[in-house]
Design a protein around this motif. Structure first.
Motif, PDB file in Angstrom:
ATOM      1  N   THR A  30       1.034  -1.205  -0.073  1.00 11.45           N
ATOM      2  CA  THR A  30      -0.112   0.135  -0.011  1.00 11.45           C
ATOM      3  C   THR A  30       0.993   1.195   0.133  1.00 11.45           C
ATOM      4  N   ARG A  31       2.131   1.076  -0.342  1.00 10.72           N
ATOM      5  CA  ARG A  31       3.027   2.419  -0.059  1.00 10.72           C
ATOM      6  C   ARG A  31       2.578   3.461  -1.207  1.00 10.72           C
ATOM      7  N   PHE A  37      -0.567   8.353  -2.990  1.00 10.44           N
ATOM      8  CA  PHE A  37      -1.544   8.835  -3.736  1.00 10.44           C
ATOM      9  C   PHE A  37      -2.827   9.402  -2.725  1.00 10.44           C
ATOM     10  N   TRP A  38      -3.317   9.114  -1.825  1.00  6.62           N
ATOM     11  CA  TRP A  38      -4.244   9.482  -1.206  1.00  6.62           C
ATOM     12  C   TRP A  38      -3.697  10.587  -0.167  1.00  6.62           C
ATOM     13  N   GLN A  40       0.729   6.314  11.745  1.00  7.53           N
ATOM     14  CA  GLN A  40      -0.602   6.046  12.219  1.00  7.53           C
ATOM     15  C   GLN A  40      -1.111   6.981  13.304  1.00  7.53           C
ATOM     16  N   PRO A  41      -0.446   7.396  14.072  1.00  8.51           N
ATOM     17  CA  PRO A  41      -0.839   8.443  15.301  1.00  8.51           C
ATOM     18  C   PRO A  41      -0.876   9.750  14.482  1.00  8.51           C
ATOM     19  N   PHE A  64     -11.707   5.145   2.517  1.00 15.58           N
ATOM     20  CA  PHE A  64     -10.638   5.439   1.474  1.00 15.58           C
ATOM     21  C   PHE A  64      -9.215   5.453   1.847  1.00 15.58           C
ATOM     22  N   TYR A  65      -8.947   5.926   3.137  1.00 15.53           N
ATOM     23  CA  TYR A  65      -7.724   5.959   3.715  1.00 15.53           C
ATOM     24  C   TYR A  65      -6.960   4.679   4.052  1.00 15.53           C
ATOM     25  N   PRO A  66      -5.780   4.531   3.349  1.00 22.18           N
ATOM     26  CA  PRO A  66      -5.094   2.871   3.447  1.00 22.18           C
ATOM     27  C   PRO A  66      -4.484   2.803   4.858  1.00 22.18           C
TER      28      PRO A  66
END
Length: 476
Positions: A35-36, A41-42, A98-99, A141-143
């Motif tokens: 998912t890199r 992209f997102w 993640q945080p 939609f966020y990975p």
């Protein structure tokens, strides 16, 4: 395989994770690598989209947007740019990214829902629309992993509920009913969170299937290597054994040939010369079987096929019958063929067919007791096949009952599908298979009386010098 650690791919439902820590760590690493590009992209798309939404709201809102939206301009947009820089320029460190994602998402959504609660009446719909869009896109939609999305959903839903109740006392409550906003907020939260959960469960199951298939492929590769080593060892053993067999066989054939060369052909064979002829015949037969076994074991039966050449079949059968009739003490073998019958040519390896005929004769001798004589014959059995028959000669003495302990076995139709070299007829079946032929049993009144070597009619033709009718030639 025995030295490898056995991993457990059992999946826990809530929160979705693998029970084995090593498997979970591997999944996270593979997921981050996969998912890199999606993260980049997102991160870029969300930053550009949020800046554009802020610009559009600023143009459409009442005067005082900058003073009212200082948190958006000084905190939310810089956090988006920081997250974009982290994704584009560095590795995705899960403990840091993640945080950061959670903080910036709560800040952006919190700013939108607070703006809705305290907005002027003219701008309420703008901020309500922004809240719905952000809530859906952040959850769906966020990975990021499901536990982070769930944490954001809990914080966002609780905060939205508090500020929606506060907004109901202001201008927003006069435009949009509180029940509608709460219903939409909780409905979006549950729906989007469940969708993200299903997506992660599917991802983990796919990962599990891929890993299991990879392990099975490695196991199959190990088994193939072990089989290859075993086959190589067997081939080396057979090569050594064949070499040791060739030495005495060549000596036997040489001495028998020397006796035949010194024999006075004008006189009948003596008993000693007959024995040497039998020794030469048996030695050549064993030598042919050894060579065939080596080819089958090392290179497969395909190399036995070779280029197909036509040979005179009746001459081969007559030679086999004369060879076995060399001794008066041997079982008489005769060719069952009436004078004037057409002669045939068969496509294949003449040496292999001679070995097959000799082997079938030996099978009849070993499988029946007593055997007073053996008959060789050739004829058409079905519309699409011919057969070389090797059977007991019932015309010499009355038929003897078969002994069950010496009956011919492993020649039924079910046995023709596989070439089992461990059976008594295994090597003969392999040789027959290389010539597109099969071995079948011949039975009468429930008693096995002989064997047949069945060949397709496409491999048989009449001899050019054989007197045969035109319609018979066309049938062949």
């Amino acid at each position: 395989m025995s030295g490898r650690k056995r991993l457990s791919y059992r999946l826990r439902a809530i929160p979705p994770r693998f029970v084995d820590p090593d498997v979970e760590a591997t999944y996270r690493q593979k997921w981050t690598e996969a998912t890199r590009l999606t993260h980049k992209f997102w991160a870029l798309a969300s930053t550009i989209a949020y800046i554009l939404i802020s610009l559009l709201i600023g143009l459409a809102a009442e005067p005082g947007f900058v003073e009212f939206q200082w948190f958006r301009l000084l905190v939310c947009i810089p956090l988006q740019l920081l997250a974009l820089q982290v994704v584009l320029r560095g590795d995705l460190n899960e403990r840091f990214y993640q945080p950061l994602f959670l903080i910036k998402s709560v800040a952006i959504y919190g700013n939108a829902i607070i703006s809705y609660a305290f907005a002027e009446a003219a701008d309420v719909r703008l901020y309500l629309f922004e809240c719905a869009v952000l809530f859906v896109f952040i959850q769906s939609f966020y990975p990021v992993r499901w536990n982070v999305i769930t944490l954001f959903t809990i914080c966002g839903t609780i905060g939205a509920t508090v500020f929606l109740i506060l907004a109901d006392a202001g201008p927003a409550g006069e435009i949009v009913p509180l029940e509608i906003t709460l219903l939409v907020t909780w409905g979006l939260a549950l729906t989007c969170n469940f969708a993200h959960y299903s997506k992660e469960i599917l991802s983990r199951r796919n990962f599990r299937q891929i890993q299991i298939l990879r392990i099975r492929a490695e196991h199959a590769e190990d088994l193939a290597q072990e089989a290859s080593r075993a086959a190589s060892s067997k081939a080396r053993f057979l090569a050594v054994a064949a070499h040791e067999l060739r030495t005495p066989l060549n000596a036997m054939i040489g001495f028998a040939g020397l006796v035949e060369a010194m024999r006075d052909s004008s006189k009948p064979r003596s008993a000693q010369e007959t024995r040497f002829a039998i020794i030469e015949r048996e030695a050549k037969h064993i030598e042919q079987l050894v060579e065939a076994a080596l080819i089958v074991t090392k290179d497969g039966i395909g190399n036995l096929a070779g280029p197909a050449g036509y040979f005179h079949l009746e001459a081969l059968l007559a030679e086999a019958a004369d060879s076995y009739g060399a001794s008066a003490s041997a079982v008489p073998v005769r060719l069952d063929r009436e004078p004037g019958q057409p002669e045939h040519e068969l496509a294949g390896d003449m040496n292999i067919y001679r070995t097959l005929v000799d082997g079938l004769i030996r099978q009849i001798q070993a499988s029946h007791s007593p055997v007073s004589g053996i008959v060789l014959g050739f004829g058409k059995t079905r519309a699409d096949s011919y057969a070389i028959h090797v059977r007991r000669d019932e015309t010499v003495v009355p038929a003897h009952p078969c002994r069950p302990d010496r009956a011919i076995t492993d020649v039924g139709p079910a046995a023709q599908g596989s070439i089992a070299t461990a059976s008594p007829l295994g090597l003969l079946k392999t040789l027959a298979h290389s010539q597109n032929a099969v071995i079948e049993g011949v039975a009468a009144t429930g008693c096995s009386t002989g064997l047949s070597l069945v060949v397709p009619s496409s491999l048989v033709r009449f001899c050019r010098t054989s007197p045969v009718l035109r319609d018979e030639r066309e049938a062949v």
